[in-house]
Design a protein around this motif. Structure first.
Motif, PDB file in Angstrom:
ATOM      1  N   UNK A   1       0.801  15.284   6.080  1.00 50.16           N
ATOM      2  CA  UNK A   1       0.928  14.185   6.817  1.00 50.16           C
ATOM      3  C   UNK A   1       1.843  13.261   6.378  1.00 50.16           C
ATOM      4  N   UNK A   2       2.814  12.728   7.042  1.00 44.28           N
ATOM      5  CA  UNK A   2       3.860  12.057   6.808  1.00 44.28           C
ATOM      6  C   UNK A   2       3.401  10.699   6.331  1.00 44.28           C
ATOM      7  N   UNK A   3       3.928   9.908   5.126  1.00 37.08           N
ATOM      8  CA  UNK A   3       3.513   8.790   4.441  1.00 37.08           C
ATOM      9  C   UNK A   3       4.571   7.731   5.341  1.00 37.08           C
ATOM     10  N   UNK A   4       4.179   6.542   5.625  1.00 29.14           N
ATOM     11  CA  UNK A   4       4.566   5.398   6.029  1.00 29.14           C
ATOM     12  C   UNK A   4       4.842   4.252   5.138  1.00 29.14           C
ATOM     13  N   UNK A   5       6.018   3.790   5.194  1.00 28.34           N
ATOM     14  CA  UNK A   5       6.389   2.946   4.218  1.00 28.34           C
ATOM     15  C   UNK A   5       5.279   1.631   4.544  1.00 28.34           C
ATOM     16  N   UNK A   6       5.234   1.183   5.674  1.00 26.22           N
ATOM     17  CA  UNK A   6       4.462  -0.022   6.185  1.00 26.22           C
ATOM     18  C   UNK A   6       3.111   0.105   5.590  1.00 26.22           C
ATOM     19  N   UNK A   7       2.617   1.201   5.569  1.00 26.53           N
ATOM     20  CA  UNK A   7       1.236   1.446   4.930  1.00 26.53           C
ATOM     21  C   UNK A   7       1.017   1.080   3.474  1.00 26.53           C
ATOM     22  N   UNK A   8       2.201   2.021   2.906  1.00 25.87           N
ATOM     23  CA  UNK A   8       2.269   1.879   1.737  1.00 25.87           C
ATOM     24  C   UNK A   8       2.513   0.595   1.010  1.00 25.87           C
ATOM     25  N   UNK A   9       3.011  -0.350   1.972  1.00 29.77           N
ATOM     26  CA  UNK A   9       3.322  -1.861   1.448  1.00 29.77           C
ATOM     27  C   UNK A   9       2.005  -2.418   1.842  1.00 29.77           C
ATOM     28  N   UNK A  10       1.608  -2.196   2.500  1.00 29.33           N
ATOM     29  CA  UNK A  10       0.122  -2.784   2.796  1.00 29.33           C
ATOM     30  C   UNK A  10      -0.908  -2.569   1.860  1.00 29.33           C
ATOM     31  N   UNK A  11      -1.052  -1.408   1.374  1.00 31.71           N
ATOM     32  CA  UNK A  11      -1.912  -0.884   0.176  1.00 31.71           C
ATOM     33  C   UNK A  11      -1.642  -1.592  -0.981  1.00 31.71           C
ATOM     34  N   UNK A  12      -0.186  -1.685  -1.306  1.00 28.37           N
ATOM     35  CA  UNK A  12       0.348  -2.400  -2.418  1.00 28.37           C
ATOM     36  C   UNK A  12      -0.261  -3.616  -2.528  1.00 28.37           C
ATOM     37  N   UNK A  13      -0.041  -4.626  -1.205  1.00 30.78           N
ATOM     38  CA  UNK A  13      -0.414  -6.036  -1.318  1.00 30.78           C
ATOM     39  C   UNK A  13      -1.719  -6.088  -1.498  1.00 30.78           C
ATOM     40  N   UNK A  14      -2.650  -5.156  -0.804  1.00 29.70           N
ATOM     41  CA  UNK A  14      -4.383  -5.305  -0.801  1.00 29.70           C
ATOM     42  C   UNK A  14      -4.766  -4.779  -2.144  1.00 29.70           C
ATOM     43  N   UNK A  15      -4.371  -3.806  -2.398  1.00 33.06           N
ATOM     44  CA  UNK A  15      -5.133  -3.316  -3.738  1.00 33.06           C
ATOM     45  C   UNK A  15      -4.153  -2.683  -4.827  1.00 33.06           C
ATOM     46  N   UNK A  16      -2.924  -3.276  -4.787  1.00 29.90           N
ATOM     47  CA  UNK A  16      -1.859  -2.676  -5.798  1.00 29.90           C
ATOM     48  C   UNK A  16      -2.412  -2.497  -7.111  1.00 29.90           C
ATOM     49  N   UNK A  17      -2.989  -3.833  -7.763  1.00 27.86           N
ATOM     50  CA  UNK A  17      -3.552  -3.605  -9.312  1.00 27.86           C
ATOM     51  C   UNK A  17      -4.540  -2.388  -9.247  1.00 27.86           C
ATOM     52  N   UNK A  18      -5.188  -2.205  -8.390  1.00 30.42           N
ATOM     53  CA  UNK A  18      -5.965  -0.954  -8.522  1.00 30.42           C
ATOM     54  C   UNK A  18      -5.469   0.506  -8.245  1.00 30.42           C
ATOM     55  N   UNK A  19      -4.217   0.548  -7.897  1.00 25.29           N
ATOM     56  CA  UNK A  19      -3.565   1.775  -7.674  1.00 25.29           C
ATOM     57  C   UNK A  19      -3.478   2.543  -6.291  1.00 25.29           C
ATOM     58  N   UNK A  20      -4.168   1.470  -5.314  1.00 18.13           N
ATOM     59  CA  UNK A  20      -4.213   2.267  -4.051  1.00 18.13           C
ATOM     60  C   UNK A  20      -3.109   2.843  -3.458  1.00 18.13           C
ATOM     61  N   UNK A  21      -1.923   2.148  -3.657  1.00 18.18           N
ATOM     62  CA  UNK A  21      -0.539   2.662  -2.893  1.00 18.18           C
ATOM     63  C   UNK A  21      -0.109   3.840  -3.595  1.00 18.18           C
ATOM     64  N   UNK A  22      -0.609   4.134  -5.117  1.00 15.96           N
ATOM     65  CA  UNK A  22      -0.109   5.215  -5.589  1.00 15.96           C
ATOM     66  C   UNK A  22      -0.955   6.326  -5.244  1.00 15.96           C
ATOM     67  N   UNK A  23      -2.378   6.138  -4.875  1.00 13.67           N
ATOM     68  CA  UNK A  23      -3.289   7.207  -4.356  1.00 13.67           C
ATOM     69  C   UNK A  23      -2.583   7.787  -2.988  1.00 13.67           C
ATOM     70  N   UNK A  24      -2.318   6.905  -2.181  1.00 16.33           N
ATOM     71  CA  UNK A  24      -1.755   7.245  -0.876  1.00 16.33           C
ATOM     72  C   UNK A  24      -0.523   7.975  -0.823  1.00 16.33           C
TER      73      UNK A  24
END
Length: 301
Positions: A1-24
């Motif tokens: 599944x293609x990754x979306x930059x907007x989703x990555x930034x959203x996860x970075x903003x909401x749970x970045x210190x927990x590494x959610x954008x890296x998991x995505x």
């Protein structure tokens, strides 16, 4: 599944210190490292915002095929090497403070170095990294200060045994992540529940103490009585060879006698045991003596 930059930034903003954008984006090692260090103490999380477009492109296959083997893997630069050492030292110190056992420091240092070395497209062989950390910690006595040399040795081993990552099956990735997060959640729950149990015990004793005070005020009892000794003070009395509740003079006298017996300068034939007992005596004396400091080791000798 293609990754979306907007989703990555959203996860970075909401749970970045927990590494959610890296998991995505499939960067599992970086996600675990961020979870353990809260986004590299916040600094790494903020820097991730500049790299997200490139990571999204790489996750969507725009970075080209990965090269296999170790020959084409570039070595980490000075900043990457320093990051591995910092991660290993940080986790090693935390483990040494939480779990004073000898293997805790090198194991945690090796874990931090391995996670930092596995960020991105490259990784390192876990066996040599762990062996280097254990050997360095053994040479340094396995105590808390061994976190730095263990991390340096592990980072050097990671640099020597670097290699490209191999894509794994989704099921294997899910299993690894589940085990890792379960271990972290278990350690956190142990710390939280242990503190909560102590607080609950103190709260449950409040009615009993209030009843004793009320009975004493009405003249039906002899007062609340002495506060029960906690486990730490009981341990201190045992280390000094005294009965619980001994006087301050007995504590001081026993400390002075035992510290002469177990001084490391007088026990070179059993230096490790003497050092351990000497430190225990100092900690026990400080526990029972209150704000007063233990006599200097030179004076005790």
């Amino acid at each position: 599944m293609a990754k979306r930059l907007l989703v990555a930034y959203g996860l970075w903003a909401l749970g970045g210190p927990l590494g959610l954008h890296h998991l995505y984006l499939g960067r599992d090692s970086q996600a675990l490292l961020w979870l353990l260090t809260l986004g590299g103490c916040g600094a790494g999380w903020l820097c991730d915002a500049w790299h997200l477009p490139g990571w999204v492109a790489a996750a969507n296959g725009a970075g080209g095929p990965r090269r296999r083997g170790e020959g084409g893997v570039p070595a980490p630069g000075p900043l990457g090497f320093a990051g591995q050492v910092a991660a290993g030292t940080y986790l090693g110190v935390l483990a040494g403070l939480a779990l004073p056992g000898a293997p805790a420091v090198p194991l945690a240092s090796a874990l931090g170095v391995q996670l930092a070395a596995s960020a991105g497209e490259r990784t390192a062989a876990a066996g040599p990294v762990l062996a280097a950390a254990l050997l360095a910690a053994l040479l340094c006595g396995g105590r808390l200060p061994a976190a730095l040399p263990a991390s340096l040795a592990a980072a050097a081993a990671a640099r020597r045994h670097r290699r490209c990552k191999r894509p794994g099956a989704p099921g294997a990735r899910l299993c690894r992540l589940a085990l890792a997060y379960a271990a972290l959640a278990g350690a956190l729950a142990y710390a939280v529940l242990g503190r909560a149990a102590a607080v609950a015990a103190a709260v449950l004793r409040l009615p009993q103490r209030a009843g004793g005070l009320l009975a004493h005020a009405l003249g039906f009892g002899a007062g609340p009585g002495p506060e029960p000794l906690d486990a730490r003070r009981l341990w201190a009395y045992q280390v000094l060879g005294l009965a619980a509740g001994s006087s301050a003079e007995d504590v001081h006298r026993s400390y002075r006698e035992l510290v002469k017996v177990w001084h490391p300068d007088h026990n070179r034939h059993r230096a490790e045991e003497a050092e351990r007992r000497f430190i225990e005596l100092q900690e026990a004396y400080e526990e029972l003596a209150g704000p007063r400091k233990a006599p200097a080791a030179s004076a005790a000798a």
